[in-house]
Enzyme design. Sequence first.
Site, PDB file in Angstrom:
ATOM      1  CD  GLU A 146      -2.836  -1.316   2.311  1.00 15.42           C
ATOM      2  OE1 GLU A 146      -3.924  -1.912   2.206  1.00 15.42           O
ATOM      3  OE2 GLU A 146      -2.380  -0.928   3.409  1.00 15.42           O
ATOM      4  CE  LYS A 203       0.720  -1.109   5.621  1.00 14.93           C
ATOM      5  NZ  LYS A 203      -0.698  -0.773   5.439  1.00 14.93           N
ATOM      6  CD  GLN A 204       0.650  -6.167   3.001  1.00 15.57           C
ATOM      7  OE1 GLN A 204       0.195  -5.253   3.656  1.00 15.57           O
ATOM      8  NE2 GLN A 204      -0.028  -7.279   2.766  1.00 15.57           N
TER       9      GLN A 204
END
Length: 768
Positions: free
Chosen positions: A490, A602-603
Site C-alpha cells: 500500500e 510495506k509487505q
Amino acid sequence: MNLDYIIPNNWSIIEEGFNPDTVKASESLFSIGNGAMGQRANFEEKYSGPTFQGSYIAGVYYPDKTKVGWWKNGYPEYFAKVLNAPNWIGINVTIDGEVLDLNACKKVENFKRELNMQEGWLSRCFTATLKNNIKVEVKAKRFLSLDIENIGVINYSVKPINGDAVIEFQPYIDAAITNEDTNWDDKFWDVISVSQDGEKAFIQAKTMKTDFYTCTFMQSKFFYNNNPVEINPKVDKTSTHLGFLYKNKVKKGDVFSIHKFGGYTSDRNHDKYELVNVAGSVLDKAIEIGYSKLLNDQKNAWEQIWEMADITIDGDVKAQQGIRFNIFQLNQTYLGTDPTLNIGPKGFTGEKYGGSTYWDTEAYCIPFYMATKDQHVARNLLTYRYKHLQKAIENAEKLGFSNGAALYPMVTMNGEECHNEWEITFEEIHRNGAIAFAIYNYHRFTGDYSYIPEMGLEVLIGIARFWHQRASFSTQKNKYVILGVTGPNEYENNVNNNWYTNYIARWCINYTVENIEKIEAEYATDYTRVMHKLKLSKAEIKDWQEVANNMYFPYSEEHKVFLQQDGFLDKELITVANLDKSQRPINQKWSWDRILRSPYIKQADTLQGFYFFEDHFTTEELERHFNFYEPFTVHESSLSPCVHSIQAAKLDRMEQAYTFYLRTSRLDLDDYNHEVHEGLHITSMAGTWMSIVEGFGGMRVRNNKLSFEPKIPKQWESYSFKVNFRHQILKVIVNQDKTHFELEGDNELDILVNGEKVTITPNNLVTV
C-alpha cells in the site's frame, strides 16, 4: 515508549507493577473473548486515568457515514464500525466512603495482571493505600464462558489489611457509551428500556440505522470469607444506567467478595421481543451452575481447543509465549460455530479498521482454521463469501461493471463495500484473487470438492467476469494490461500492471475455466443450473481466455525478476539497510508523497504471489526475487513478516526466518509498530501459525498428500504441532536431528518427507 514489559512465560501473559503509561496497551494485550462477544481488559472498578473502554458483540455494527473531503462516484456510503457495546463489567468500589481508583490512590503495590491462556481467564491483584489511609488487598478474576456464549463471570474480592472497613460494591450496567473512532460523533445506540427483576438488571438498546436489538444484563451474588451473604441493595437508576449498591462491614483480614454474572443477548440469535426473557434464563442457568463450576467448565473447554491447536516450542520461552498468544487470540475471536460471522482484523480488542472482514481471512486465516479445527469451519468461511456474492456484484456495478462481474469488498460487515480510501476501495482489487485462491486452497487441503459445484463456481465466475472487464488491451504492448491499481504494497498507489494483481487475475480466469470443464463433465445438474442462472456462454468463456492468455507481466532482463509494477526501476533504489533508523517507521515519520515516491515496500507484494503460487516457480526464481525485494521491505504491515519467514525457511536462511518469526509472533507483545494500544492484529496472528507449520515444518499439499520439509531454528530444542488433514490428525515433532510423526485414528496415512514417501500407521511413532 518501549513496551517490552510482558514477562516471558510459557502459558500466561503477565504484567507486574502498576504503570499508568501502559494501561491502554495492557487493555489490548489482556483482552478476552469467546467468539460471540469480547472486551478489552478494562478495570472493573472506576479508573480516572487514560483508558480505552471497549466491549463488543459479534456481528453488531453501525454504518458511520463516510467522511471525505469531496465525494467521488462509487464511494461507499458508510464505514462499518464495530460498536462499543453497553458495559456490563463495571463494579464501583467504595471503602469507608473513599472510591477505589488506582489513578487516585496514595500507593499501589504488588500489582499483577495475568491472562492465563491455557485455562481462558484474566486475573488481577494489587494492594492499594487509599487517600483515607485504608489499605486493601484486591483480587479479581473474570472470563467469558465458551460453554454459555452469552455469559461472562467476575469474581472480585476486597480484604482490608490495616483495620476494619465499610465496603460498598456497586455492580452496574451502563449504556452511556461512545466509540473512540466515530466520524461525526453520532449517537450509535438508542436505549429502549432500563428495568429490573429483583436483583436482575437489564438494559434494552438498539443500534441506530442498523436496528440490532440487544439486551445487556447482570446479576450478582455476595460472599463473606467464602460464605454466601444476602444484602438488600439500594437501586441507582437513570435513563441509561442501572446499578445496585451493596454495603457490608468487613473486619480487618476478612474478605468480602462479589460474583457478578453479565453479558448480552441480541436479535441476531433470538426474537427481539424475547431478549429480556432469554437474558433472565441465561442468568438463572449461570447462577445455578455457579462461579466455580463455570470456571472449571471453562478450563475443560480450553483444554479441548489446545489439544488440537497447540504448538509447543522447547528451549525458547519468548517464542513459545508468542505462538500461544496468537493461537489463543484467534480462538477467542472466531470459533467457527456461526457462518454469519467472520474474523475482524482487531477481533474484540479495539475499534480500528471497523472490526470488519478483510482479505486477511482468505489469505491467512483459512489455513489455520482448516488445520486446527474440523473442515466445516473453513467451509463456513467460504459460505460466508458465497452469501455475499450478490453484494459483491452490486459493489462492481457501482464502479461501472456489468453482466454479473463481482468485486468483493476490501472491508465489509454485510458484503457491501464500506472502506472509504479511494486508493484502496477502488484499486486494491487483488482481494478478489485471494477469495478465489481460498476456494482452491480449501479443496487442495481437505479434498472436499462439493463446495465448488454447490456454491464456489458462482463465486469464481463472478470474479472471472470482473477480471475480464477490468483488463484493457494495450495496442502499444499488444497485451492485456490492468491499470490504476494498488497491490498488497500500500506504499504504492494507482500503479499500472502490478505483477501480483495481473498474475492472480490470469490464474483466477484459468482456474474458473478448469472448474467449469470439470463440473460439466462430472456434475451435470450443477453445471446446467449454474450456466442457466448466470447466463454464461462458451463464447464468453473464450473471451476470458483471450485476456488470460495474453496478460502482460512487467519484467527486468537486467535483474531477471518480475517487476512489482511498471516503473519500479525508475525509483531511487536505496535499501532499507541504508535508511536512517530515525526515519522508521516511515508511515509515522514521512509524508505520504515521500512514501509513494520511495522504493519501500510495506509487505510482501511480488513475494505474496510467490507464496501463493510457489509451485509455479523454481527455488532459484524464488531466491532471486527474495534477494531483490526483501531488502526494500520495511515490514510495516502485520501481514509481512510471516510470508517472509516462510520463504526464508524455504531458502534455508534459518536465522532470517527465525527473526521474522519472532517479529510476527511477538508483533503485539513487543509492540513493534507502536500501536498496540489501539488493539491487537488478530488476522495476522494466523500468519504466525503458518510461519511454523509451513515455514519451519515445510508443510505443503503435493499430489493429494501432505508433504513436509522440516527445519528447526538453532535457538530451539524441538517443536511440535498437529494438523487435521482430511479427518486424520497427524502430530509432527521436530528435533535438531530427527522428526517424529504420530497418527491418531484407525487408517494409515502416506505422507512425503523431504520428497520421500513415508507411511504412518496409527498410534505408532515414526521417526525420520
